[in-house]
Write a protein that holds these residues in place. Structure first.
Motif: not given
Length: 355
Positions: A286-296, A317-319, A321-328
């Motif tokens: 997200m920070k890098m500026g990727v526009r879309a995530i593709k699922i194969e 959605d969680q990332c 809202v709060a990217p600095h607190r995000y963890a899978p």
């Protein structure tokens, strides 16, 4: 906007950090109408599909769409705020290039939101015949650097490029920094050891290349046989793997077979069965500026599509809202491993510890 208080909480800062950027799109596979509906119902931003012919790179029997199914799927998706992309990402053949042009015209008539192309000639046709049509550069186009991507933009008006799964995160960032074209990257699913669009492995034993006939390891070349040594899988007559009783058997492809090496050891000599899973990289992407995530996975079941889409929707959605607190979450990873090849995952080329 008033200046932020020094005591502004982390959630406020996180929200401001992500609000300026457009939402990260989740692009999910649809190999059938039930799979399309599963993706839409579980939170896909976009779905991608193909016709039942060699114009798309997942030309398996029993998969893909006829015109009626596409019209049904587009109506279902659009009514729920989801976009539909059509993959026309194989290469037109000299004997019948009209098949690809007709497919592109059909995509426009049906009202798809974008087409995903690999062939420059088909891009030229699209740009000339349908100048308002949104064009995406397929991963099959093998564009791994910004000069190539900018060329496709300048010549044909490409607005998004799907990057091959051979670049590190640093290299992805270098591409994003030097092109205005939207960048889409693979987030989950089967890996490919080649630069997509340049693999001809299966053609050596089947006579059909993925980039011309639309399928790697076509079903008509696949054979399964019970032998005294175990269940054997063959592709074009070549022994790909042998499975012991109770061992999970994978679909036979040359790159994921077990072979005798130097008559000493039998192992996955080219690539082990494992799936790409980049959930832990979401904040960076997200920070890098990727526009879309593709699922194969257009060749996978509607249940697979539903399960993977649901996890990734929650994670994105969680990332956001709060990217600095995000963890899978552990549950997310376990859910994805259940449908991963070999029930294991990797960061693939995104993470290269030897660099």
């Amino acid at each position: 906007m008033e200046p932020l208080s020094p005591l502004a909480d982390a959630a406020t800062l996180d929200g401001l950090a992500t609000s300026a950027a457009p939402p990260l799109e989740l692009v999910c596979p649809a190999g059938s109408l039930p799979a399309l509906k599963a993706a839409v119902d579980n939170g896909a931003s976009c779905v991608y599909l193909g016709l039942r012919d060699a114009t798309n790179a997942r030309n398996f029997a029993g998969l893909n769409f006829d015109e009626a199914a596409i019209a049904n799927g587009i109506g279902y998706a659009h009514a729920r705020g989801c976009k539909v992309f059509m993959a026309l990402n194989t290469y037109p053949q000299a004997a019948n290039p009209g098949l690809w042009r007709e497919a592109l015209d059909k995509a426009v008539d049906l009202g798809v939101d974008a087409v995903i192309l690999a062939d420059p000639g088909l891009m030229q046709y699209a740009a000339t015949r349908h100048p308002q049509l949104r064009l995406h550069l397929s991963v099959q186009g093998s564009a791994t650097n910004y000069d190539a991507i900018n060329f496709y933009r300048e010549q044909f008006g490409i607005v998004r490029a799907v990057l091959p799964r051979v670049l590190s995160l640093t290299q992805v960032q270098q591409v994003i920094d030097k092109t205005p074209v939207e960048i889409e990257v693979f987030g989950f699913g089967s890996l490919c050891v080649m630069v997509e669009g340049r693999c001809a492995l299966s053609s050596y034993v089947t006579g059909e290349s993925p980039n011309t006939h639309g399928v790697c390891s076509p079903a008509k070349a696949v054979r399964w046989q019970e032998t005294p040594k175990g269940l054997e899988s063959r592709l074009g007559g070549v022994l790909i793997d042998r499975y012991a009783t109770g061992e999970n058997a994978g679909y036979p492809t040359l790159c994921k077979g077990r072979f005798d090496v130097d008559d000493e050891e039998n192992y996955y000599a080219i690539e082990e069965p494992t799936s790409l899973n980049t959930l832990e990289l979401l904040p960076q992407l997200m920070k890098m500026g990727v526009r879309a995530i593709k699922i194969e996975g257009r060749q996978r079941s509607p249940a697979y599509v539903a399960q993977v889409t649901k996890v990734w929707r929650e994670a994105i959605d969680q990332c956001r809202v709060a990217p600095h607190r995000y963890a899978p979450r552990t549950g997310w990873m376990a859910s994805l491993d259940q449908v991963a090849e070999g029930q294991q995952h990797t960061l693939g080329a995104y993470h290269r510890p030897w660099k």
